[in-house]
Structures are given as structure tokens and as C-alpha cells.
Design a protein around this motif. Sequence first.
Motif, PDB file in Angstrom:
ATOM      1  N   ILE A 132       0.832  -1.200   0.000  1.00  4.36           N
ATOM      2  CA  ILE A 132       0.000   0.000   0.000  1.00  4.36           C
ATOM      3  C   ILE A 132       0.868   1.251   0.000  1.00  4.36           C
ATOM      4  N   ASP A 133       1.930   1.241   0.798  1.00  3.18           N
ATOM      5  CA  ASP A 133       2.786   2.420   0.883  1.00  3.18           C
ATOM      6  C   ASP A 133       3.365   2.822  -0.469  1.00  3.18           C
ATOM      7  N   LEU A 134       3.736   1.840  -1.287  1.00  9.90           N
ATOM      8  CA  LEU A 134       4.301   2.174  -2.593  1.00  9.90           C
ATOM      9  C   LEU A 134       3.291   2.931  -3.446  1.00  9.90           C
ATOM     10  N   HIS A 135       2.047   2.538  -3.350  1.00  5.26           N
ATOM     11  CA  HIS A 135       1.014   3.225  -4.124  1.00  5.26           C
ATOM     12  C   HIS A 135       0.726   4.609  -3.561  1.00  5.26           C
ATOM     13  N   LEU A 136       0.773   4.734  -2.247  1.00  6.60           N
ATOM     14  CA  LEU A 136       0.576   6.057  -1.651  1.00  6.60           C
ATOM     15  C   LEU A 136       1.654   7.021  -2.134  1.00  6.60           C
ATOM     16  N   VAL A 137       2.903   6.568  -2.131  1.00  5.27           N
ATOM     17  CA  VAL A 137       4.006   7.413  -2.576  1.00  5.27           C
ATOM     18  C   VAL A 137       3.795   7.850  -4.018  1.00  5.27           C
ATOM     19  N   GLY A 186       6.779  12.893   0.396  1.00  4.46           N
ATOM     20  CA  GLY A 186       8.032  12.862   1.138  1.00  4.46           C
ATOM     21  C   GLY A 186       7.849  12.340   2.548  1.00  4.46           C
ATOM     22  N   GLU A 187       6.720  12.674   3.170  1.00  5.77           N
ATOM     23  CA  GLU A 187       6.439  12.159   4.504  1.00  5.77           C
ATOM     24  C   GLU A 187       6.300  10.642   4.491  1.00  5.77           C
ATOM     25  N   VAL A 188       5.616  10.122   3.477  1.00  2.00           N
ATOM     26  CA  VAL A 188       5.455   8.674   3.388  1.00  2.00           C
ATOM     27  C   VAL A 188       6.813   8.005   3.156  1.00  2.00           C
ATOM     28  N   LEU A 189       7.636   8.609   2.293  1.00  2.00           N
ATOM     29  CA  LEU A 189       8.982   8.066   2.070  1.00  2.00           C
ATOM     30  C   LEU A 189       9.793   8.030   3.359  1.00  2.00           C
ATOM     31  N   ASP A 190       9.759   9.104   4.109  1.00  2.83           N
ATOM     32  CA  ASP A 190      10.483   9.138   5.387  1.00  2.83           C
ATOM     33  C   ASP A 190       9.933   8.086   6.346  1.00  2.83           C
ATOM     34  N   ILE A 230       8.524   5.244   5.515  1.00  8.59           N
ATOM     35  CA  ILE A 230       8.966   3.920   5.079  1.00  8.59           C
ATOM     36  C   ILE A 230      10.364   3.638   5.609  1.00  8.59           C
ATOM     37  N   ALA A 231      11.234   4.631   5.538  1.00 12.07           N
ATOM     38  CA  ALA A 231      12.594   4.458   6.049  1.00 12.07           C
ATOM     39  C   ALA A 231      12.578   4.163   7.542  1.00 12.07           C
ATOM     40  N   ALA A 232      11.752   4.893   8.292  1.00 12.11           N
ATOM     41  CA  ALA A 232      11.660   4.664   9.734  1.00 12.11           C
ATOM     42  C   ALA A 232      11.064   3.295  10.038  1.00 12.11           C
ATOM     43  N   THR A 233      10.058   2.904   9.270  1.00 13.54           N
ATOM     44  CA  THR A 233       9.439   1.594   9.463  1.00 13.54           C
ATOM     45  C   THR A 233      10.432   0.477   9.160  1.00 13.54           C
ATOM     46  N   ALA A 234      11.216   0.659   8.109  1.00  8.05           N
ATOM     47  CA  ALA A 234      12.214  -0.355   7.744  1.00  8.05           C
ATOM     48  C   ALA A 234      13.223  -0.569   8.868  1.00  8.05           C
ATOM     49  N   ALA A 235      13.584   0.515   9.539  1.00  8.79           N
ATOM     50  CA  ALA A 235      14.565   0.403  10.618  1.00  8.79           C
ATOM     51  C   ALA A 235      14.000  -0.286  11.841  1.00  8.79           C
ATOM     52  N   TRP A 250      10.678  -4.407   3.910  1.00  8.98           N
ATOM     53  CA  TRP A 250      10.605  -2.960   4.055  1.00  8.98           C
ATOM     54  C   TRP A 250      11.907  -2.280   3.635  1.00  8.98           C
ATOM     55  N   ALA A 251      13.025  -2.807   4.158  1.00  7.11           N
ATOM     56  CA  ALA A 251      14.300  -2.099   3.989  1.00  7.11           C
ATOM     57  C   ALA A 251      14.938  -2.312   2.630  1.00  7.11           C
ATOM     58  N   GLU A 252      14.863  -3.537   2.112  1.00  8.63           N
ATOM     59  CA  GLU A 252      15.610  -3.889   0.909  1.00  8.63           C
ATOM     60  C   GLU A 252      14.770  -3.849  -0.358  1.00  8.63           C
ATOM     61  N   VAL A 253      13.451  -3.824  -0.201  1.00 11.02           N
ATOM     62  CA  VAL A 253      12.566  -3.808  -1.371  1.00 11.02           C
ATOM     63  C   VAL A 253      11.703  -2.548  -1.379  1.00 11.02           C
ATOM     64  N   ALA A 254      10.898  -2.369  -0.341  1.00 14.63           N
ATOM     65  CA  ALA A 254       9.949  -1.250  -0.352  1.00 14.63           C
ATOM     66  C   ALA A 254      10.639   0.102  -0.393  1.00 14.63           C
ATOM     67  N   LEU A 255      11.689   0.282   0.390  1.00 13.05           N
ATOM     68  CA  LEU A 255      12.320   1.597   0.458  1.00 13.05           C
ATOM     69  C   LEU A 255      12.946   2.017  -0.874  1.00 13.05           C
TER      70      LEU A 255
END
Length: 442
Positions: free
Chosen positions: A305-310, A322-326, A328-333, A343-348
Amino acid sequence: MTAQDATGYVASGDPASMAALDAFAEDFLGYRAEIGRIVAAAEADPSCALANAWAAALWMLTETRKGRARAGRYLARAEAAAATERERLAVAHARAWAAGDSVAALAACERSAEDFPRDLVAVKFGTYHALNRGDAPALLRLPARVAEANGEVAFLHGMLAFGHEQCHALGAAEASARRAMELRADEVWAHHALAHVLLTTDRADEGIETFRGLAPHWEGRNPFIVTHNWWHCCLFLLDRDRAEEALALYDRRVWALEKSWGQIQAGAVALLARLELLGVDVGDRWAALAPHLATPVQRHVEPFIDLHLVYGLARAGDPAAGEVLDGIAATAAAAHPATRAAWAEVALPAARALAAHARGDAEACVRDLSPTLPRMHEIGGSHAQRDLFDQILIDALLRSGRLAQAQRMLALRHAFNPRVPATKRLLDRVLAAAKVPRHHGG
């Protein structure tokens, strides 16, 4: 107090709760709009462990942070009431899901399928996790494991059909879908699986005609399945150069019901993007869509879903992209180990690529999307849904002058679906630019 629900298995709770469990199974498996009534049943009977575990899971199924928070109340009650192994597995499933552990959630469903094969609710929840994890074998393994116990149940064959299709067993998928529809003409998930088969086997004309007849069965169902099956109708139309009809269906069907659900938003974004890739002017629809995408409640629950939101926000020029991108980075961590790599290696990197494409930066899109594409299944979604990312990469390759890579991707698409005019036009364009003779089956 214990009794039996329609599965024949013992469950905790009063007789009214047994009827509620049976109703939920029909609602959930049949994508009925009344699915939320299990929450009222859970409120009415704290002693019914399954009603409370399923209410918790239903809140999780909203794929929102609010839903995850609300699930906690029902989880606590389910844990206190659980008295049978089936109930304990339902609680373990919901608890793992709430903790972000999709591996353990799927494992609990698989164990339930093995020990309680007539409980198709657990099987259906398991297929949800399998799809979100990109685990096509599990998507098929779960319903196959319980097939002998449910041979005359249409819902079982609908699940089998989708599992077969995602494992590329298209003949078996079509047979299972049609068997489901023989048992119940209104088995909407079987309709959905058949749409996948017809699209993949280049039978869009048949799909358009078939789904015209099936559509009345969708009325009044859960908004997701209604909009998603209409979305598949649009894909048939796009494969036959009937883009204006698809755009009209976007307005009347795909983006006409519930607008706060992330899965429905993803379908709207994906359809607008596909239309634009075909050269269609979608007018002010990105701007109209953006306020719904900008609502934070649906972010960072599922990477798909996040990829489509971005993408949708970036196409609208909305700074929330940009908020969603940031986020995603926080979620990946911080993600659970079960989903951290996705999250970290594909979605981001994919999200960065999609944002770049949306703002016209083909070079950055190619840089981040090319290495990510082979692992895109890890973020969830079906083959048909993830095909959008292939189409975006092809567009970026063409825009950046990478004709050789574009030719390889287009030639494969044309070989599998030779009757799609848009693919042939792009392939002809690439071959002409590269000064290659046109001997590609068309």
C-alpha cells in the motif's frame, strides 16, 4: 459454556455466539458487507474466544494503525477465554499479526489447517498472510491441505484457484475457479481468480464478456471485492486498447465506493498510472485522489500500500509523498524481523524509484527499481498488481534511452500476451529506434 459451530468443532460461548461464528465464516469467505457484525458478537459474549479472536483479526484486516490498536481489547478477551486448541491457535494467529510477525501468524494458520481442516476461516486468514509475504506456495498449500475435508465447499475451490494461479498453474486455476462457480455462482473470489487466469492467458475479450455477466453478483458485497473485480475489468479493457471505457469505470466503479481503505486506494492509483502509461490524459484525478492518500492512518502497515501512496501523492505534487517516504525508512529500521527485509531492501528503494518516476526522473527510477524488481513479490500483492512496477520500469528505460533492456522486457511481454496492442506498439518503437528488423510474431 461450550457448543459446536457449523464446522462441528467445539467452541467456547453461548448458542447465540455459535450462530455468530457461522455468520462470520459466511461473511468473511464470501466478502460480504456484513462482515463487521462479528465485533458486536464479541462485545456481547466475552466468553466466546473465537468471536473475540476473529474480531481482533478483523480490526487488523483494516490495515490501519487504528485497527491494530483496537484489536488489543479483543485479543485480551480472547486469550482469557480460550479453552480449546483451535481457539488457542486463533489467538496465537491474531497475537502474532498484531506484533507484526507475519511468519508466526502464517504458521498458526497452517497448524490450524492441519488440525482443524473444516475451519476455512483460519485457512483464509493464512492465505492473506501468504499473499502479503509473496509466498505463492503457501497460498496454494493452505487450501490444498484442507481440500479433502471441504470438497463441496465453493469457497475452498475459490482459494485453490487463486493459489494455483499465483503458482502459474493456470489450467488447474481455471478448473478450480469454474468448479467453485458451479457450486456457487456468486463465489466472488473465484470470479477474481478467473480474472487473473483470463488476463494472463491473453483472453481479455472473453474476460470482458464473462465479467459483464458476473458483475451483478458483486453488488452489495464488501467494497474491496467490488472495486477490485471492477479493476480487473479495467485491465481487460486496457489490454484491448479500450482505455476510455476503463477511465469511465474508474469514475463509476473503481473509485466510487469506500475511499479510506488502503487497498482500494492502491487500486485507484494503479489504474490511473496504467492509463497514463498508455498516454491517456486523466485530468485532475490525481489531485482529487491525493487528499485521501494523504491521510496518515493507512501508512506503514503494508509495504504494498505504501508504494502506491508514494506514487499517487508524488503524481499529485503533494508534499505528503516525502512524509510517506520518510515513514517507510523509519518503518524499515524498526520493523519486525519477519518483514524487515521487505521494508528495507525492497519497499524503500522501490518507493524512491516510484517517486522519481512520478516527478519525471527516469534515471533515478531505473537506478533504484531495476535491482529491486526481482524481489518485488516480497512486498505483497498479486502478479497482476505488481505488473505495474514492470510497466513503470519499461517507461523509465525508454525515457532514459536504455533500449536493450526495454526490448528484453517488451519482447517477453509480447511473447506471453501477443494480442495486447500497447505492448506491440512499444516493441515496434524500440526496434525502430534500435534499427532492428521486426520479426517478433506480429
